[in-house]
Design a protein around this motif. Sequence first.
Motif, short mmCIF file in Angstrom:
data_model
loop_
_atom_site.label_atom_id
_atom_site.label_comp_id
_atom_site.label_asym_id
_atom_site.label_seq_id
_atom_site.Cartn_x
_atom_site.Cartn_y
_atom_site.Cartn_z
N LYS A 159 0.84 -1.20 0.10
CA LYS A 159 0.07 0.01 0.12
C LYS A 159 0.82 1.21 -0.02
CE LYS A 159 -3.90 -2.15 2.38
NZ LYS A 159 -4.80 -2.00 3.67
N LEU A 218 3.06 2.28 2.42
CA LEU A 218 2.67 2.96 3.93
C LEU A 218 4.21 2.74 4.64
CD1 LEU A 218 -0.66 1.59 5.00
CD2 LEU A 218 0.02 4.05 4.07
N ASP A 238 3.26 8.76 3.53
CA ASP A 238 1.66 8.30 3.55
C ASP A 238 1.44 7.44 4.80
OD1 ASP A 238 1.15 9.63 1.11
OD2 ASP A 238 0.93 7.94 0.08
N GLY A 239 2.27 6.69 4.96
CA GLY A 239 2.11 5.85 6.19
C GLY A 239 2.04 6.59 7.55
N ALA A 245 1.29 9.87 7.97
CA ALA A 245 0.10 10.50 7.85
C ALA A 245 -1.15 9.74 8.37
CB ALA A 245 -0.36 11.27 6.66
N ARG A 246 -1.26 8.31 7.80
CA ARG A 246 -2.26 7.47 8.12
C ARG A 246 -2.21 7.12 9.56
NH1 ARG A 246 -4.31 2.32 4.44
NH2 ARG A 246 -5.70 1.75 5.93
N ALA A 269 -3.45 9.87 11.67
CA ALA A 269 -4.84 9.99 11.54
C ALA A 269 -5.59 8.77 12.21
CB ALA A 269 -5.39 10.08 10.13
N ALA A 270 -4.94 7.60 12.18
CA ALA A 270 -5.78 6.56 12.82
C ALA A 270 -5.74 6.54 14.54
CB ALA A 270 -5.20 5.23 12.23
#
Length: 87
Positions: A44, A46, A62-63, A65-66, A69-70
């Motif tokens: 993915k 990440l 991206d990883g 940031a995700r 956020a999670a």
Amino acid sequence: MAELDLNTEKLDDVALAILSLSLHDGNRVWKGLDWAITDRFHAKGLIADPVGKAKSLMLTEDGLARAEAALLAKFAKRHDGAQGTDP
């Protein structure tokens, strides 16, 4: 990332659930993540390629940031006393 006020009971439950994915020899689990999880993260985009001798993983932009956020959505305590968005 700033220090967050986290629901550690919920976080501990999720960590135990993830550890249980590598259950073997009755009640033993590996200290790290199941390789299928890291393979999916890499596919993915990440994390950087997890294959190698390093004991750590490198999150991509991206990883990271995700992950942030999670963490906020699922485990941060809100000031109104409510928990993250998941039950």
